[in-house]
Design a protein around this motif. Structure first.
Motif, PDB file in Angstrom:
ATOM      1  N   PRO A   1       0.817  -1.229   0.000  1.00 33.31           N
ATOM      2  CA  PRO A   1       0.000   0.000   0.000  1.00 33.31           C
ATOM      3  C   PRO A   1       0.847   1.274   0.000  1.00 33.31           C
ATOM      4  O   PRO A   1       0.340   2.346  -0.346  1.00 33.31           O
ATOM      5  CB  PRO A   1      -0.812  -0.093   1.298  1.00 33.31           C
ATOM      6  CG  PRO A   1      -0.690  -1.493   1.766  1.00 33.31           C
ATOM      7  CD  PRO A   1       0.554  -2.072   1.177  1.00 33.31           C
ATOM      8  N   ALA A   2       2.131   1.155   0.368  1.00 38.89           N
ATOM      9  CA  ALA A   2       3.018   2.320   0.377  1.00 38.89           C
ATOM     10  C   ALA A   2       3.669   2.554  -0.987  1.00 38.89           C
ATOM     11  O   ALA A   2       4.514   3.438  -1.138  1.00 38.89           O
ATOM     12  CB  ALA A   2       4.106   2.143   1.442  1.00 38.89           C
TER      13      ALA A   2
ATOM     14  N   ARG B   1       4.585   3.980  -4.444  1.00 41.35           N
ATOM     15  CA  ARG B   1       4.400   5.325  -4.987  1.00 41.35           C
ATOM     16  C   ARG B   1       3.614   5.335  -6.300  1.00 41.35           C
ATOM     17  O   ARG B   1       3.102   6.388  -6.697  1.00 41.35           O
ATOM     18  CB  ARG B   1       5.766   6.001  -5.171  1.00 41.35           C
ATOM     19  CG  ARG B   1       6.481   6.291  -3.862  1.00 41.35           C
ATOM     20  CD  ARG B   1       7.871   6.839  -4.102  1.00 41.35           C
ATOM     21  NE  ARG B   1       7.844   8.048  -4.897  1.00 41.35           N
ATOM     22  CZ  ARG B   1       7.850   9.291  -4.397  1.00 41.35           C
ATOM     23  NH1 ARG B   1       7.902   9.469  -3.095  1.00 41.35           N
ATOM     24  NH2 ARG B   1       7.821  10.328  -5.193  1.00 41.35           N
ATOM     25  N   GLY B   2       3.526   4.185  -6.940  1.00 38.88           N
ATOM     26  CA  GLY B   2       2.649   4.107  -8.112  1.00 38.88           C
ATOM     27  C   GLY B   2       1.212   4.396  -7.725  1.00 38.88           C
ATOM     28  O   GLY B   2       0.487   5.120  -8.425  1.00 38.88           O
ATOM     29  N   LEU B   3       0.791   3.851  -6.606  1.00 39.04           N
ATOM     30  CA  LEU B   3      -0.552   4.101  -6.076  1.00 39.04           C
ATOM     31  C   LEU B   3      -0.655   5.493  -5.457  1.00 39.04           C
ATOM     32  O   LEU B   3      -1.624   6.221  -5.691  1.00 39.04           O
ATOM     33  CB  LEU B   3      -0.891   3.038  -5.022  1.00 39.04           C
ATOM     34  CG  LEU B   3      -2.187   3.254  -4.243  1.00 39.04           C
ATOM     35  CD1 LEU B   3      -3.407   3.098  -5.144  1.00 39.04           C
ATOM     36  CD2 LEU B   3      -2.276   2.274  -3.075  1.00 39.04           C
ATOM     37  N   ALA B   4       0.337   5.870  -4.679  1.00 37.45           N
ATOM     38  CA  ALA B   4       0.259   7.135  -3.930  1.00 37.45           C
ATOM     39  C   ALA B   4       0.238   8.349  -4.848  1.00 37.45           C
ATOM     40  O   ALA B   4      -0.494   9.311  -4.598  1.00 37.45           O
ATOM     41  CB  ALA B   4       1.443   7.237  -2.963  1.00 37.45           C
ATOM     42  N   TYR B   5       1.043   8.317  -5.922  1.00 37.24           N
ATOM     43  CA  TYR B   5       1.245   9.519  -6.732  1.00 37.24           C
ATOM     44  C   TYR B   5       1.193   9.278  -8.237  1.00 37.24           C
ATOM     45  O   TYR B   5       1.518  10.185  -9.009  1.00 37.24           O
ATOM     46  CB  TYR B   5       2.608  10.153  -6.395  1.00 37.24           C
ATOM     47  CG  TYR B   5       2.793  10.442  -4.926  1.00 37.24           C
ATOM     48  CD1 TYR B   5       1.842  11.176  -4.226  1.00 37.24           C
ATOM     49  CD2 TYR B   5       3.913   9.995  -4.237  1.00 37.24           C
ATOM     50  CE1 TYR B   5       2.003  11.444  -2.879  1.00 37.24           C
ATOM     51  CE2 TYR B   5       4.090  10.266  -2.887  1.00 37.24           C
ATOM     52  CZ  TYR B   5       3.126  10.984  -2.215  1.00 37.24           C
ATOM     53  OH  TYR B   5       3.289  11.251  -0.879  1.00 37.24           O
ATOM     54  N   GLY B   6       0.841   8.082  -8.672  1.00 40.98           N
ATOM     55  CA  GLY B   6       0.937   7.791 -10.102  1.00 40.98           C
ATOM     56  C   GLY B   6       2.386   7.817 -10.562  1.00 40.98           C
ATOM     57  O   GLY B   6       2.668   8.107 -11.732  1.00 40.98           O
ATOM     58  N   ASP B   7       3.299   7.496  -9.650  1.00 39.84           N
ATOM     59  CA  ASP B   7       4.739   7.658  -9.877  1.00 39.84           C
ATOM     60  C   ASP B   7       5.289   6.402 -10.555  1.00 39.84           C
ATOM     61  O   ASP B   7       5.965   5.584  -9.916  1.00 39.84           O
ATOM     62  CB  ASP B   7       5.419   7.926  -8.533  1.00 39.84           C
ATOM     63  CG  ASP B   7       6.844   8.405  -8.688  1.00 39.84           C
ATOM     64  OD1 ASP B   7       7.298   8.588  -9.831  1.00 39.84           O
ATOM     65  OD2 ASP B   7       7.514   8.595  -7.651  1.00 39.84           O
TER      66      ASP B   7
ATOM     67  N   TRP C   1      -0.941   0.105   8.027  1.00 37.53           N
ATOM     68  CA  TRP C   1      -1.714   0.201   6.776  1.00 37.53           C
ATOM     69  C   TRP C   1      -2.939  -0.688   6.863  1.00 37.53           C
ATOM     70  O   TRP C   1      -2.841  -1.858   7.233  1.00 37.53           O
ATOM     71  CB  TRP C   1      -0.862  -0.269   5.587  1.00 37.53           C
ATOM     72  CG  TRP C   1       0.213   0.669   5.188  1.00 37.53           C
ATOM     73  CD1 TRP C   1       1.512   0.628   5.603  1.00 37.53           C
ATOM     74  CD2 TRP C   1       0.108   1.782   4.287  1.00 37.53           C
ATOM     75  NE1 TRP C   1       2.219   1.656   5.011  1.00 37.53           N
ATOM     76  CE2 TRP C   1       1.384   2.374   4.200  1.00 37.53           C
ATOM     77  CE3 TRP C   1      -0.942   2.324   3.548  1.00 37.53           C
ATOM     78  CZ2 TRP C   1       1.647   3.491   3.406  1.00 37.53           C
ATOM     79  CZ3 TRP C   1      -0.685   3.438   2.755  1.00 37.53           C
ATOM     80  CH2 TRP C   1       0.592   4.013   2.694  1.00 37.53           C
TER      81      TRP C   1
ATOM     82  N   VAL D   1      -2.572  -4.394  -1.685  1.00 39.45           N
ATOM     83  CA  VAL D   1      -3.568  -3.797  -2.568  1.00 39.45           C
ATOM     84  C   VAL D   1      -3.701  -4.683  -3.813  1.00 39.45           C
ATOM     85  O   VAL D   1      -2.701  -5.200  -4.326  1.00 39.45           O
ATOM     86  CB  VAL D   1      -3.129  -2.370  -2.974  1.00 39.45           C
ATOM     87  CG1 VAL D   1      -4.067  -1.778  -4.011  1.00 39.45           C
ATOM     88  CG2 VAL D   1      -3.044  -1.475  -1.744  1.00 39.45           C
TER      89      VAL D   1
ATOM     90  N   LEU E   1      -3.806   2.466  -8.709  1.00 44.61           N
ATOM     91  CA  LEU E   1      -2.464   2.170  -9.202  1.00 44.61           C
ATOM     92  C   LEU E   1      -2.394   2.283 -10.719  1.00 44.61           C
ATOM     93  O   LEU E   1      -1.451   2.861 -11.272  1.00 44.61           O
ATOM     94  CB  LEU E   1      -2.058   0.759  -8.766  1.00 44.61           C
ATOM     95  CG  LEU E   1      -0.767   0.198  -9.356  1.00 44.61           C
ATOM     96  CD1 LEU E   1       0.453   0.963  -8.831  1.00 44.61           C
ATOM     97  CD2 LEU E   1      -0.622  -1.287  -9.044  1.00 44.61           C
TER      98      LEU E   1
ATOM     99  N   LEU F   1      -4.925  11.465  -7.220  1.00 43.77           N
ATOM    100  CA  LEU F   1      -3.695  10.686  -7.064  1.00 43.77           C
ATOM    101  C   LEU F   1      -2.650  10.948  -8.155  1.00 43.77           C
ATOM    102  O   LEU F   1      -1.543  10.419  -8.065  1.00 43.77           O
ATOM    103  CB  LEU F   1      -4.029   9.182  -7.052  1.00 43.77           C
ATOM    104  CG  LEU F   1      -4.821   8.667  -5.836  1.00 43.77           C
ATOM    105  CD1 LEU F   1      -5.209   7.197  -6.045  1.00 43.77           C
ATOM    106  CD2 LEU F   1      -3.999   8.805  -4.549  1.00 43.77           C
TER     107      LEU F   1
ATOM    108  N   LEU G   1       2.496  13.212 -10.480  1.00 38.27           N
ATOM    109  CA  LEU G   1       3.842  13.147 -11.045  1.00 38.27           C
ATOM    110  C   LEU G   1       4.476  14.536 -11.178  1.00 38.27           C
ATOM    111  O   LEU G   1       5.697  14.673 -11.102  1.00 38.27           O
ATOM    112  CB  LEU G   1       3.817  12.470 -12.422  1.00 38.27           C
ATOM    113  CG  LEU G   1       4.276  11.021 -12.439  1.00 38.27           C
ATOM    114  CD1 LEU G   1       4.139  10.453 -13.837  1.00 38.27           C
ATOM    115  CD2 LEU G   1       5.702  10.876 -11.943  1.00 38.27           C
TER     116      LEU G   1
END
Lengths: 273, 273
Positions: A16-17, A19-25, B5, B14, B21, B144, B147
């Protein structure tokens, strides 16, 4: 048959941590596979690598990805292969960790045939209200921040068109909701330059290469809506469906033209795949 | 003590098929908790609700979220509470499912104190190269797709400033990399309108309300870089750190001004809190 998901090679959930999920990173590729082989893998990997470089994410090893796909791809049937690469888990905040450990997520799904008439007679397109924000830093690459495309799809919920036409904030044509667009004028091809927003598609690149082989001229340029509306031929492209002629654009009807047909034949795109 | 979490109430990973994501198709809130209570939860929930409505995601039940947070929040110490709400798992493609089942991800992390000097003497800010793309459909809400903020943070890797100043594609000032910005001119407050990009922060809203209580005038407007550079006072806000005066903006040094101090006192923002 359902989708097979592998997260860093394991059948597990995503941290869950991440960054793809958190920020679309992160970035993704959606690829077409036939008889155990991913079509145009070179071009997909090349775009992924460019995206990783632009976002300062370490590029996953090519042999690792190829091996993982090969180990799970059905030998005979077609399949859809989706690869997500993120900057991995991070501490709180936008600031990327100094030494990211990227996450690699692979999904292999059964192929779903597109209607044959989309190739033979063409598809319907209408212009979306939503305009794409312009950011040259994010243009071209297939990053995970895709809410604009999601909102554009929400506009098309009536199901009356196969693709929405997306313009940028300045009114330039960028492409379809999940495709690139080409027009034919005076026998020459033109396609949006994809320098301020939009994705440089793998099939777009394949069409540009095919055009060179067929001695067709292609210009990557700024296109206005009236350029598309007044074109002799219009078609859209993506890595899964290949090429679809555009048969209807707003109120206008178009025929499937000879240049579109030549490119479809050359690239072996058709209703049977 | 590590971060706790909870994914839909469970300590699990997740679903890799989650649209949060895949496409950044969701929203988040980052909240400050003290003595078992989330500060300004009303405002956080209100922004989350607005975001869900704008994205056509069913808003999670308020009592459910409050109960889940209350069950896990430390009773005495401070904590950081992050809530992510996504459109949930979906099939392939941008098109949202007709009846989405949202995913709710809750993270409770130990508090980390900010340096007292950031409140007493102010912080350093410099303008980022990256410009924010403009899209009124996404402006204001805390979605979310972040980027741009990640790339802005990559510009600040030298650690010489506490916040980057972000302009939009047209050159207007929008805010800090993880904050909103206010300037003081002629005794009045001005802050960017946040109609084309940027996030309408909870602390921004609290400052606007506090200003009314203190009979200070606040204008939400377009600000150019020269407006900020020539202001009498400048400060940045977010829900975790509250208010930080800006002490350095590029080459310019600023004093912590009387209006900033009044607002900090009124909102009980300071180095110890």
């Amino acid at each position: 048959v359902e989708t097979l998901w592998l997260v860093n090679g394991e059948r597990s959930g995503v941290d869950p941590a991440d960054r793809g999920l958190a920020y679309g990173d992160g970035l993704f590729e959606t690829m077409r596979a036939e008889r155990g082989t991913v079509k145009r893998f070179d071009l997909h990997y090349e775009r992924l690598r460019e995206g990783c470089e632009r976002l300062a994410i370490p590029t996953p090893n090519r042999a690792l990805i190829e091996g993982e796909i090969a180990a799970h791809l059905p030998a005979q049937s077609r399949a859809i292969v989706k690869l997500i690469v993120t900057r991995g888990a991070g501490t709180r905040g936008y600031r990327p960790p100094p030494h990211p450990q990227p996450t690699r997520i692979l999904a292999i799904s059964p192929w779903v045939d597109y209607p044959a008439k989309h190739y033979a007679q063409g598809v319907r397109v209408r212009t979306c209200e939503l305009r794409l924000g312009e950011n040259p830093h994010l243009a071209g690459i297939k990053h995970l921040c895709r809410l604009e495309q999601v909102l554009a799809q929400l506009e098309l919920r009536d199901g009356e068109v196969e693709q929405g036409l997306l313009l940028d904030a300045s009114g330039r044509v960028i492409g379809g909701t999940s495709s690139n667009i080409f027009i034919v004028r005076g026998g020459n091809l033109e396609t949006p330059a994809i320098t301020r927003c939009g994705i440089r598609g793998v099939m777009r690149r394949a069409v540009i290469a095919a055009a060179a082989e067929l001695a067709l001229r292609v210009t990557e340029t700024d296109l206005a809506l009236r350029d598309v509306e007044s074109a002799n031929e219009v078609f859209v492209t993506n890595a899964l469906f290949g090429i679809w002629p555009v048969a209807q654009l707003g109120e206008r009807r178009l025929d499937v033209g000879p240049v579109t047909r030549r490119l479809m034949r050359h690239l072996e795109v058709g209703g049977d795949g």
